[in-house]
Design a protein around this motif. Structure first.
Motif, mmCIF file in Angstrom:
data_model
loop_
_atom_site.group_PDB
_atom_site.id
_atom_site.type_symbol
_atom_site.label_atom_id
_atom_site.label_comp_id
_atom_site.label_asym_id
_atom_site.label_seq_id
_atom_site.Cartn_x
_atom_site.Cartn_y
_atom_site.Cartn_z
ATOM 1 N N PHE A 114 1.148 -1.113 0.179
ATOM 2 C CA PHE A 114 -0.194 0.221 0.109
ATOM 3 C C PHE A 114 0.511 1.470 -0.164
ATOM 4 O O PHE A 114 0.442 2.582 -0.411
ATOM 5 C CB PHE A 114 -0.575 0.029 1.430
ATOM 6 C CG PHE A 114 -2.117 -1.097 1.059
ATOM 7 C CD1 PHE A 114 -3.282 -1.340 0.405
ATOM 8 C CD2 PHE A 114 -2.339 -2.371 1.978
ATOM 9 C CE1 PHE A 114 -4.481 -1.699 0.585
ATOM 10 C CE2 PHE A 114 -2.456 -3.463 1.982
ATOM 11 C CZ PHE A 114 -4.116 -3.162 0.810
ATOM 12 N N GLU A 115 2.268 1.270 -0.112
ATOM 13 C CA GLU A 115 2.793 2.324 0.147
ATOM 14 C C GLU A 115 2.418 3.322 -1.034
ATOM 15 O O GLU A 115 2.720 4.668 -0.869
ATOM 16 C CB GLU A 115 4.429 2.309 0.437
ATOM 17 C CG GLU A 115 5.417 3.312 0.162
ATOM 18 C CD GLU A 115 6.429 2.931 1.177
ATOM 19 O OE1 GLU A 115 7.841 3.634 1.511
ATOM 20 O OE2 GLU A 115 6.983 1.019 0.529
ATOM 21 N N ASP A 116 3.085 3.151 -2.239
ATOM 22 C CA ASP A 116 2.415 3.784 -3.296
ATOM 23 C C ASP A 116 1.209 4.749 -3.239
ATOM 24 O O ASP A 116 1.430 5.655 -3.780
ATOM 25 C CB ASP A 116 2.968 3.084 -4.572
ATOM 26 C CG ASP A 116 3.816 2.523 -5.342
ATOM 27 O OD1 ASP A 116 4.386 2.949 -4.887
ATOM 28 O OD2 ASP A 116 3.908 1.358 -5.795
ATOM 29 N N ARG A 117 0.191 4.087 -2.742
ATOM 30 C CA ARG A 117 -0.911 5.101 -2.348
ATOM 31 C C ARG A 117 -0.863 5.738 -0.690
ATOM 32 O O ARG A 117 -2.003 7.027 -0.740
ATOM 33 C CB ARG A 117 -1.861 3.794 -2.584
ATOM 34 C CG ARG A 117 -2.330 2.825 -1.258
ATOM 35 C CD ARG A 117 -3.644 2.183 -2.087
ATOM 36 N NE ARG A 117 -5.042 3.447 -1.201
ATOM 37 C CZ ARG A 117 -5.967 2.649 -1.791
ATOM 38 N NH1 ARG A 117 -6.230 1.571 -1.711
ATOM 39 N NH2 ARG A 117 -6.812 3.115 -0.894
ATOM 40 N N SER A 118 0.481 5.215 -0.721
ATOM 41 C CA SER A 118 0.092 6.450 0.647
ATOM 42 C C SER A 118 0.929 7.475 1.350
ATOM 43 O O SER A 118 2.041 7.655 0.978
ATOM 44 C CB SER A 118 0.210 5.783 1.583
ATOM 45 O OG SER A 118 -0.010 4.329 2.177
ATOM 46 N N ALA A 119 0.349 8.569 1.902
ATOM 47 C CA ALA A 119 1.258 9.978 2.109
ATOM 48 C C ALA A 119 1.619 10.005 2.734
ATOM 49 O O ALA A 119 2.740 10.438 3.212
ATOM 50 C CB ALA A 119 0.101 10.958 2.180
ATOM 51 N N LEU A 120 1.553 9.333 3.893
ATOM 52 C CA LEU A 120 1.666 8.801 5.579
ATOM 53 C C LEU A 120 1.674 7.081 5.900
ATOM 54 O O LEU A 120 0.176 7.067 6.086
ATOM 55 C CB LEU A 120 1.915 10.150 6.657
ATOM 56 C CG LEU A 120 2.141 10.014 7.385
ATOM 57 C CD1 LEU A 120 3.459 11.047 7.897
ATOM 58 C CD2 LEU A 120 1.306 10.647 8.982
ATOM 59 N N ILE A 121 3.133 6.767 6.670
ATOM 60 C CA ILE A 121 1.987 6.071 7.140
ATOM 61 C C ILE A 121 2.661 5.730 8.839
ATOM 62 O O ILE A 121 3.057 6.639 8.947
ATOM 63 C CB ILE A 121 3.277 4.929 7.249
ATOM 64 C CG1 ILE A 121 2.901 4.401 5.510
ATOM 65 C CG2 ILE A 121 3.036 3.177 8.057
ATOM 66 C CD1 ILE A 121 4.229 3.474 4.944
ATOM 67 N N VAL A 122 1.108 6.006 9.510
ATOM 68 C CA VAL A 122 1.358 5.473 11.181
ATOM 69 C C VAL A 122 1.425 4.190 11.961
ATOM 70 O O VAL A 122 0.393 3.185 11.172
ATOM 71 C CB VAL A 122 0.113 6.477 11.225
ATOM 72 C CG1 VAL A 122 -0.096 6.986 12.792
ATOM 73 C CG2 VAL A 122 -0.340 7.832 10.988
#
Length: 282
Positions: A114-122
């Protein structure tokens, strides 16, 4: 783009959820809540027994399979409840769109999906099996930090409003990105920014500090710049405590350091000892 929040039902889950809601509201994006049920390793093959031993072993394996099936069912029910609760709180806060994803597998591989569609990871500093007394970081956190290039917000044990942020600045590429993120986006708009550099002054370092000051001033960011002698983790930790800082920003890897197997000595120490959320950038 959306925001990816990794929740596991641990003590840190409410904090991860609340940090994700805060960030989503500021960025104007939705949240993907992700709960991953870890795969269990396959048992090693053993020699096949014979006779009565084989019958006893077969009966035991059936019993173990029943237990594993029930354990898996409980894990799914727990995961659905954790996700449902997070969704309800986020909906009440007005965040949209929202997705709840329950997966079997490994957290790092799922985050990469999902990283490519994520502006930020929490993610939380520690998971459900954390040793709080020793302040050990969760193994999943260390793996995610090594694997991802997306900005990573590492939630502290409890959420509190973020009014002041400090950037641990060394002039390296990742710490410059932290300055750009603090000055050029919605996430930290209106947050007072402290830029702190540990170590003796050099012409190179002065040039880096001048660059940061020029950028912050040009973008009208309320800021403070300080250079303090001492080891970075000690200097920053004391500065955070003394100035009641709400968020620490730093690069995942220090300037001029060989990439270490874990997160990196200074970075790891800062995440462990500063009892506030940490925003890591590459």
């Amino acid at each position: 783009m959306t925001l990816l929040a990794c929740i596991d039902g641990s003590t840190y889950t409410p904090s991860v959820r609340d940090h994700a809601i805060w960030a989503a509201q500021r960025l104007g994006v939705g949240i993907d809540f992700l709960h991953v049920i870890d795969k269990r390793p396959e048992p090693a093959p053993v020699a096949e027994p014979a006779g009565d031993v084989l019958d006893a072993r077969t009966s035991l394996l059936r019993e173990l399979a029943t237990i594993d099936a029930r354990r898996s069912q409980v894990a799914h029910e727990h995961g659905r409840l954790v996700l449902a609760e997070a969704r309800a709180v986020a909906e009440a806060a007005g965040v949209a769109p929202l997705e709840c994803r329950l997966r079997h597998g490994h957290l790092v591989e799922t985050v990469e999906e999902f990283e490519d569609r994520s502006a930020l990871i929490v993610i939380g500093k520690r998971g459900e099996h954390a040793d709080f007394a020793k302040l050990h970081l969760g193994s999943n956190l260390e793996r995610v930090v090594r694997a991802t290039t997306t900005p990573l917000l590492v939630a502290a044990r409890a959420f509190r409003p973020i009014r002041q942020a400090v950037i641990a600045f060394d002039g390296g590429a990742s710490s410059r990105k932290a300055v750009e993120l603090a000055s050029g986006g919605k996430l930290l708009a209106g947050v007072r920014t402290h830029l702190v550099c540990a170590g003796g002054e050099t012409a190179e370092l002065r040039a880096h500090l001048n660059w940061a000051a020029t950028l912050l001033e040009a973008r009208e960011v309320e800021h403070v710049i300080e250079q303090v002698d001492g080891h970075p983790d000690q200097v920053i930790a004391e500065y955070v405590r003394r100035n009641e800082i709400d968020l620490l920003m730093m690069g995942a890897w220090g300037h001029g350091r060989v990439r270490e197997f874990m997160v990196g000595a200074t970075t790891t120490s800062m995440i462990r000892t500063c009892l506030i959320p940490v925003l890591l950038v590459r």
